[in-house]
Structures are given as C-alpha cells and as structure tokens.
Design an enzyme around this catalytic site. Structure first.
Site, mmCIF file in Angstrom:
data_model
loop_
_atom_site.group_PDB
_atom_site.id
_atom_site.type_symbol
_atom_site.label_atom_id
_atom_site.label_comp_id
_atom_site.label_asym_id
_atom_site.label_seq_id
_atom_site.Cartn_x
_atom_site.Cartn_y
_atom_site.Cartn_z
ATOM 1 N N LYS A 192 0.746 -1.223 -0.122
ATOM 2 C CA LYS A 192 -0.091 0.016 -0.047
ATOM 3 C C LYS A 192 0.903 1.293 0.002
ATOM 4 C CE LYS A 192 -3.119 0.504 3.437
ATOM 5 N NZ LYS A 192 -3.029 1.634 4.215
ATOM 6 N N SER A 193 1.835 1.249 0.838
ATOM 7 C CA SER A 193 2.674 2.539 0.869
ATOM 8 C C SER A 193 3.387 2.653 -0.499
ATOM 9 C CB SER A 193 3.872 2.282 1.866
ATOM 10 O OG SER A 193 3.349 2.198 3.262
ATOM 11 N N GLN A 245 4.721 9.217 7.273
ATOM 12 C CA GLN A 245 3.569 10.179 6.488
ATOM 13 C C GLN A 245 3.944 11.758 6.815
ATOM 14 O OE1 GLN A 245 -0.092 9.217 8.059
ATOM 15 N NE2 GLN A 245 -0.294 7.392 7.025
ATOM 16 N N ASP A 267 1.944 -1.055 11.786
ATOM 17 C CA ASP A 267 0.710 -1.556 11.521
ATOM 18 C C ASP A 267 0.528 -3.094 11.929
ATOM 19 O OD1 ASP A 267 -0.038 0.897 10.314
ATOM 20 O OD2 ASP A 267 0.833 0.324 8.526
ATOM 21 N N ARG A 319 -6.113 2.109 18.030
ATOM 22 C CA ARG A 319 -5.860 0.809 17.857
ATOM 23 C C ARG A 319 -5.586 0.068 19.186
ATOM 24 N NH1 ARG A 319 -3.264 0.368 11.880
ATOM 25 N NH2 ARG A 319 -5.215 0.213 10.816
ATOM 26 N N ARG A 358 -7.854 -3.188 9.839
ATOM 27 C CA ARG A 358 -6.674 -4.151 10.477
ATOM 28 C C ARG A 358 -7.366 -4.821 11.788
ATOM 29 N NH1 ARG A 358 -2.468 -3.454 6.934
ATOM 30 N NH2 ARG A 358 -2.040 -1.233 6.446
HETATM 31 C C1 S3P Z 1 2.397 5.004 6.139
HETATM 32 C C2 S3P Z 1 3.113 5.088 7.199
HETATM 33 C C3 S3P Z 1 2.469 4.826 8.800
HETATM 34 C C4 S3P Z 1 1.504 3.360 8.551
HETATM 35 C C5 S3P Z 1 0.514 3.734 7.478
HETATM 36 C C6 S3P Z 1 1.378 4.012 6.159
HETATM 37 C C7 S3P Z 1 3.235 5.320 4.880
HETATM 38 O O1 S3P Z 1 2.068 5.803 9.097
HETATM 39 O O2 S3P Z 1 0.706 3.506 9.712
HETATM 40 O O3 S3P Z 1 -0.444 2.627 7.550
HETATM 41 O O4 S3P Z 1 2.639 4.723 3.739
HETATM 42 O O5 S3P Z 1 3.792 6.222 4.931
HETATM 43 P P1 S3P Z 1 2.924 6.895 10.106
HETATM 44 O O6 S3P Z 1 3.989 7.089 9.074
HETATM 45 O O7 S3P Z 1 2.049 8.034 10.362
HETATM 46 O O8 S3P Z 1 3.340 6.138 11.392
#
Ligand code: S3P
Length: 445
Positions: free
Chosen positions: A28-29, A177, A328, A359, A402
């Site tokens: 996904k990322s 993020q 996650d 969570r 999840r």
């Molecule tokens: C992600 C970063 C994570 C993760 C999310 C995907 C990303 O969040 O929990 O599901 O793709 O950058 P954080 O970076 O805010 O922890």
C-alpha cells in the site's frame, strides 16, 4: 470512497490446517507513492502490481483531479502521465481520500508545493484523525490552511505555496507520513530540504524519489534515527515501478498459519525492506517457523518467498524502538501473543491511538471480548498468552480494516467462533482477503 451501505458481519471458526501458496496484494505504501511521484514526474510511469484497494484507488482519482493522466491498461499495468514538479492544477471538487491517512497526508505535501488550493476530505475515521502534524511543517514551507474543521481536521482547504521554502525539520514522532509530506513539498523548493527523525521510519519515499531521478541522501542520525536531505526542483522522469507484495497484508495469513496447527503456507514476493519487517523479527523471537528464500530486489525494495508452518509460540517483550518497523502489525501480533504461552509486552505504542481507529483500545477490546487477558499500561500493551483463545466474542471493527482482519484470523483457532460486526473496510487495503483466506482453508461464514 465513503461507505454508506449496511455493515456486513462475518464469523470465523476453528479451521483445519491451512495450506497453499498465495501472493497478497501490492504494498500500500509503495502504491500510493508510485501514483503521487508518477503524477509529479514528466513522462510516463508504468506501475505493475499496484494495490487496487480503495485507499490507493482514491489516491489515483486525486492525482487525476490534480491534472495527471492515470489509466489502468487491459493487462493490469497502471500508466501515469505526470505534470512535472510544481505543476498540479487546482481540482474542481474536494479530493476524497476515504479511509486513507497515507493518501491524504502525502497528497497534502505534494499540493503544498504547488500554487493551488485544494480541499481534502475523507470518511468519518479520517475526519477524526490529526492533521496538525502534517500542517506544522507545511506551513513553515509556505502553505496555508484557508479552512478546516475544528482542531485542524478534515474537511480542510489547503493553499499551496507559490514559492515554497526549503526547511530543516525534526519530526516530533517517527512518522513516514510526516517525513514524506515534507519531502514531497520540498521537491518544489529551491535548495535542500532536510528531515531529521529520531527513529527511522519506512523509507519508500526516499528510495522512490531516487528512482525517479531526484538527488536524495540518507544518513544515520543517533542510534536509531536518520537525516534525509533532498535537493529541490529536480527534473523527475517517469519510471517503471514493480510493487512487491505488502508485508503488512502478508502478516494476516502468516499469523493464521502460525496459530492453526499443522498449517504450511507459502507467500510469494513479500517485501522485506528492513524498515517494515519488525513483525517477522518478533514472531521469530516467539518461536515461529518462517523460512525465507528466493530473496531478490527491485528499485531498492527487496522481496522474498516466505514459508510459514504452524508453530508453538512463547511470549516476548517487544522494544519500543521496533515500533516504526511494525506499526501496522501490532493488532495481529496481539493475536499471535494470545495464542502464545506466557506474557507478551509490546512497548511504546502511543502512535496506535491515532490510526484508522484508536488501535490500542480496539485491540485490547478485541482480545477481551474473546476471553484473553490484556492490559494497557501507559503506552504499553501486555497480553497474557494461554496457548489458546476462548472466542465467542463479537468484535467492533471501528471502520478499521486491520481490526477486522486480525479478529478473523483470531477465530481460525479459537475454541468458539469469533464474529466481527463489519467486513466492509477490509476493501481499503486487501480486497481479496476473505476469498484468499478461504482458499487456504479458513472457515469464514
Ligand atoms: C505509512 C506510514 C505509517 C503507517 C501507514 C502507512 C506510509 O504511518 O501506519 O499505514 O505509507 O507512510 P505513520 O508514518 O504516520 O506512522
């Protein structure tokens, strides 16, 4: 994509040994990033193995609304023709990111570096999540919030900077993020934008920016941190991206195979970027039989074939510095911990409170209603493993994919069935979860 239909409950029952070979969907990322960087590059980006889950499809629509041409070819390859760094056009309508914090926050970073206004929105879960953490650095770079719901939440209109400033930004929490939003805005700024993180978070943005032609340097900072420096205003060129299978999705069949006695499951192409594999390290410490073979890499993202067999697990302590590499995965780790013998202590889980749901509370409730003893002490979760789970609980999924998948995994070895109130949100990240698990032998009805 916001959901308005009726909830769809489902029950998971003790199943006989799980067997088979599967490939879980694309990461996904990486999928979000491939679409966003493709939209900011000049020329064509071709993406194979893109996760076609709702979260990523919303990002694809947003990139299209911002002026990129995004298409799925008949062979399942996604093609993106980008607008060039800084070249987004103002969208006619609000951008709806549904359930996805990643899509929304990364797109905010990309928009912050363009002289346009865009409105960001999402479903009830995303509307409840904090956005200040992204806005603080983006405002330093010159973006402005022209309207938002209370507490800086969605829906929100962001005015991107005409002349974005490069910054040196220390992230207050380990968050890919936040880091990615700053780096995406930094693409449009002259000079070097630097992000310093105390704990290294996933580095897919850095790796992919380099793959698209940016100059970006990552150095170690302190015992667990990183300092990332991006040279602004690069000429990003379209690139080919192969998306490996998502380790965060693989986590569900992996834990299922571990807890259902006699199971023997193979997962192909699982991404093994070391900043994502904290769960596998932890499960091995618990005694899990997980063999890796066929290790290979593409665009800096390694992958491998995993063979997982039913295992007797024991409780362990998971250190807080491991959290960013498995943030996650604590939900499904808590399920493994419930089936282990002895206590598992997971430390430093404060970030779990601001995900698709709280969570920390939701995981504890999921275990408690199924007869597992669990405590939250500060930011730590302590699960008392008894080697089996009573089950017969109804789990509230709180619009969180999840939680839904973890509870269904828990039911596969429970003394009595485990029921969830709604499967709807599984489609955000793993649309084929239910049929794929059934193919392995899961009894869901
Ligand atoms: C992600 C970063 C994570 C993760 C999310 C995907 C990303 O969040 O929990 O599901 O793709 O950058 P954080 O970076 O805010 O922890």
């Amino acid at each position: 994509m916001s959901h308005s239909g009726q909830p769809t409950p489902l029950e998971s029952r003790a199943s006989s040994a799980l067997r088979g070979t599967v490939r879980v969907p694309g990461d996904k990322s990486i999928s979000h990033r491939a679409l966003i960087l493709g939209a900011l590059a000049v020329g064509e980006t071709r993406i194979s193995g893109l996760l076609e889950g709702e979260d990523v499809l919303n990002t694809a629509k947003a990139m299209q609304a911002l002026g990129a041409k995004v298409e799925r070819t008949r062979t399942g390859i996604w093609s993106v023709h980008g607008v060039g760094v800084g070249g987004f056009a103002a969208p006619d309508n609000p951008l709806d990111f549904g359930n996805s914090g990643t899509g929304c926050r990364l797109a905010m970073g990309a928009v912050a570096g363009c002289p346009i206004a865009a409105t960001f929105d999402g479903d009830a879960s995303l509307r409840s999540r904090p956005m200040r953490r992204i806005l603080d650095p983006l405002e330093l770079m010159g973006a402005k919030v022209s309207s938002s719901a209370d507490g800086g939440r969605l829906p929100m209109t962001l005015q991107g900077a005409r002349d974005p400033l490069p910054v040196v930004y220390r992230t207050p929490v380990a968050s890919a993020q936040i880091k990615s939003a700053v780096l995406l805005a930094g693409l449009s700024a002259p000079g070097v934008t630097t992000v310093i993180e105390q704990e290294a978070s996933r580095d897919h943005t850095e790796l992919m920016m380099a793959h698209f032609g940016a100059t970006i340097v990552s150095e170690n900072e302190g015992p667990h941190g990183r300092k990332i420096s991006l040279t602004g205003q690069p000429e990003l060129h379209g690139a080919n991206v192969v998306v490996p299978a998502d380790p965060s999705s693989a986590a569900f069949p992996i834990v299922a195979a571990l807890i259902v006695p006699g199971s023997d499951v193979v997962l192909t192409d699982v991404m093994t970027n070391p900043l994502r594999t904290g769960l596998f390290t932890t499960l091995r410490e618990m005694g899990a039989s997980i063999e890796e073979s066929d290790v290979r890499g593409d665009t800096g993202e390694p992958m491998a074939r995993f063979r997982v067999c039913g295992s007797r697990l024991r409780g362990v302590t998971v250190p807080p510095e491991r959290a960013p590499s498995m943030i996650d995965e604590y939900l499904v780790l808590a399920v493994a911990a419930a089936y282990a013998e002895g206590v598992t202590t997971m430390r430093g889980l404060q970030e779990l409170r601001v995900k698709e749901s709280d969570r920390l509370e939701a995981t504890a409730d999921m275990l408690r209603v199924n007869g597992v003893k669990v405590e939250i002490v500060g930011d730590d979760m302590i699960v008392e493993g008894k080697g089996h789970v009573a089950g017969s609980g109804l789990v509230a999924t709180h619009m969180d994919h999840r939680i839904a998948m973890s509870a269904l995994v828990m039911g596969l070895a429970a003394d009595s069935p485990v029921k969830i109130d709604d499967t709807t949100f599984i489609a955000t990240s793993f649309p084929d979860f239910i049929p794929m698990m059934r193919e392995l032998g899961a009894d869901f009805s």
